[in-house]
Design a protein around this motif. Structure first.
Motif, mmCIF file in Angstrom:
data_model
loop_
_atom_site.group_PDB
_atom_site.id
_atom_site.type_symbol
_atom_site.label_atom_id
_atom_site.label_comp_id
_atom_site.label_asym_id
_atom_site.label_seq_id
_atom_site.Cartn_x
_atom_site.Cartn_y
_atom_site.Cartn_z
ATOM 1 N N ASP A 1 0.836 -1.203 0.000
ATOM 2 C CA ASP A 1 0.000 0.000 0.000
ATOM 3 C C ASP A 1 0.871 1.252 0.000
ATOM 4 N N ARG A 2 1.908 1.253 0.810
ATOM 5 C CA ARG A 2 2.814 2.407 0.878
ATOM 6 C C ARG A 2 3.615 2.568 -0.410
ATOM 7 N N ALA A 36 7.531 -1.451 7.330
ATOM 8 C CA ALA A 36 6.097 -1.393 7.625
ATOM 9 C C ALA A 36 5.817 -1.513 9.118
ATOM 10 N N VAL A 48 -1.123 2.539 7.919
ATOM 11 C CA VAL A 48 -1.107 3.067 6.556
ATOM 12 C C VAL A 48 -1.291 4.581 6.594
ATOM 13 N N GLU A 49 -1.100 5.222 5.445
ATOM 14 C CA GLU A 49 -1.367 6.654 5.343
ATOM 15 C C GLU A 49 -2.877 6.845 5.335
#
Length: 232
Positions: free
Chosen positions: A49-50, A106, A181-182
């Motif tokens: 995801d990042r 992460a 996550v962001e």
């Protein structure tokens, strides 16, 4: 055979016929992954995801979308293509090869988050009639759980697993555990005007579009609308 004997035979036949169906239902029920497995899968999903290779909704599983995103991530880095998993393995929750990935980046996998008033401002009633929905400036979230799931790119059930008993009545001040996550800015949904377009896409989403639109030019790339935005 007397009446009692016939009843006994019928009961045995019914039980025998029902057993395979029951066993079949249990066989198709996906077991809940253990804590270590869930954390490892979530770590990989956060990493992807990042890196802008969307694993889909984060759910703590090595699902098919996550494995596809991982393959595309490796391909983008010029790594040798790995043997594609069989269809059954691709859909299973078996861990893929993660050698060479900086998964430590992460960490921590889960972080505490305190719910605030802003998280609940995009919640509201949604008309069932499509024509009435079209009159709205944005599609509201059904409830706090729905909003927070989108904020942290996650499946609602996954967040419920991380926070047992806390998702039934979420209110400002509640502290939850969420994937690191962001966070998506929920307030930005209200700022998107009907018909506007959002250019931000995950790299693997653009890859899929390139395959589907091989005849289009690079000067006119396809852009997706935000899922909560209504076209005018």
């Amino acid at each position: 055979m007397n009446t009692l004997g016939r009843c006994a035979v019928v009961a045995v036949l019914i039980a025998t016929a029902a057993f395979p169906a029951s066993a079949k239902r249990k066989a198709h029920h996906a077991p809940t992954p253990n804590k270590g497995h869930l954390e490892a899968a979530t770590r990989l999903q956060i990493f992807l995801d990042r890196a802008n290779f969307s694993p889909g909704k984060i759910d703590g599983r090595y699902n098919e979308v996550t494995k596809k995103a991982l393959a595309l991530y490796r391909e983008s880095r010029g790594e040798q293509a790995q043997t594609a998993p069989s269809r059954s393995n691709a859909k299973s929750n078996a861990a893929p090869d993660v050698n060479g990935l900086d998964l430590a980046s992460a960490e921590p996998v889960f972080i505490p988050y305190t719910v605030n008033e802003a998280d609940l401002q995009s919640i509201g009633p949604l008309p069932k009639d499509v024509a009435q929905q079209a009159k709205l400036k944005f599609l509201p979230y059904r409830d706090p759980a729905d909003a927070l799931a989108e904020k942290f790119h996650s499946e609602i059930h996954f967040l419920e697993q991380l926070n047992p008993g806390k998702f039934k009545a979420i209110k400002p001040g509640d502290q939850l555990m969420v994937p690191n996550v962001e966070p998506f800015d929920l307030a930005s949904v209200k700022e998107i005007k009907p018909g506007s377009e959002v250019t931000s896409q995950a790299a693997n989403e653009m890859e899929d579009q390139a395959d589907a639109q091989s005849g289009t030019t690079a000067e006119n790339p396809h852009q997706e609308q935000h899922p909560r935005c209504l076209s005018g």
